[in-house]
Design a protein around this motif. Structure first.
Motif, PDB file in Angstrom:
ATOM      1  N   GLU A   1      35.402  27.358  46.575  1.00 23.19           N
ATOM      2  CA  GLU A   1      34.265  27.770  47.653  1.00 23.19           C
ATOM      3  C   GLU A   1      34.178  26.442  48.078  1.00 23.19           C
ATOM      4  O   GLU A   1      34.135  25.521  47.494  1.00 23.19           O
TER       5      GLU A   1
ATOM      6  N   THR B   1      37.122  30.841  41.182  1.00 19.26           N
ATOM      7  CA  THR B   1      36.874  31.003  42.594  1.00 19.26           C
ATOM      8  C   THR B   1      36.541  29.610  43.098  1.00 19.26           C
ATOM      9  O   THR B   1      35.838  28.819  42.864  1.00 19.26           O
TER      10      THR B   1
ATOM     11  N   ASP C   1      34.548  24.674  42.313  1.00 13.57           N
ATOM     12  CA  ASP C   1      35.176  25.928  41.468  1.00 13.57           C
ATOM     13  C   ASP C   1      33.907  26.740  40.874  1.00 13.57           C
ATOM     14  O   ASP C   1      33.187  26.224  40.478  1.00 13.57           O
ATOM     15  N   ASP C   2      34.004  27.947  41.147  1.00 18.36           N
ATOM     16  CA  ASP C   2      32.884  28.760  40.727  1.00 18.36           C
ATOM     17  C   ASP C   2      31.489  28.636  40.743  1.00 18.36           C
ATOM     18  O   ASP C   2      30.808  28.188  39.794  1.00 18.36           O
TER      19      ASP C   2
END
Length: 72
Positions: A4, A2, A21-22
């Motif tokens: 963000e 993911t 990322d994450d």
């Protein structure tokens, strides 16, 4: 994985937006400033709020945790 966006609050990175990322809430990041002067270290802790999303907030860090902080 993911991806963000995270915004910085306080210190020399105030207002910067970065992609992560994450992201993991509670992660501490160390920023080292070396430009033409003494070495200045600042620490930011990652958190999430439903209103603002992911954000790094300037924080203090106990000396025992300094080596464990992630560098930017």
């Amino acid at each position: 994985m993911t991806e963000e966006n995270v915004r910085f609050f306080g210190g020399p990175l105030d207002g910067r937006v970065q992609t992560l990322d994450d992201p993991v809430s509670g992660t501490v990041m160390r920023h080292v400033h070396l430009h033409e002067g003494p070495k200045i270290e600042t620490f930011y802790q990652l958190g999430f709020t439903p209103e603002a999303g992911w954000e790094y907030r300037l924080c203090g860090l106990p000396a025992t945790e300094v080596d464990e902080a992630r560098e930017l």
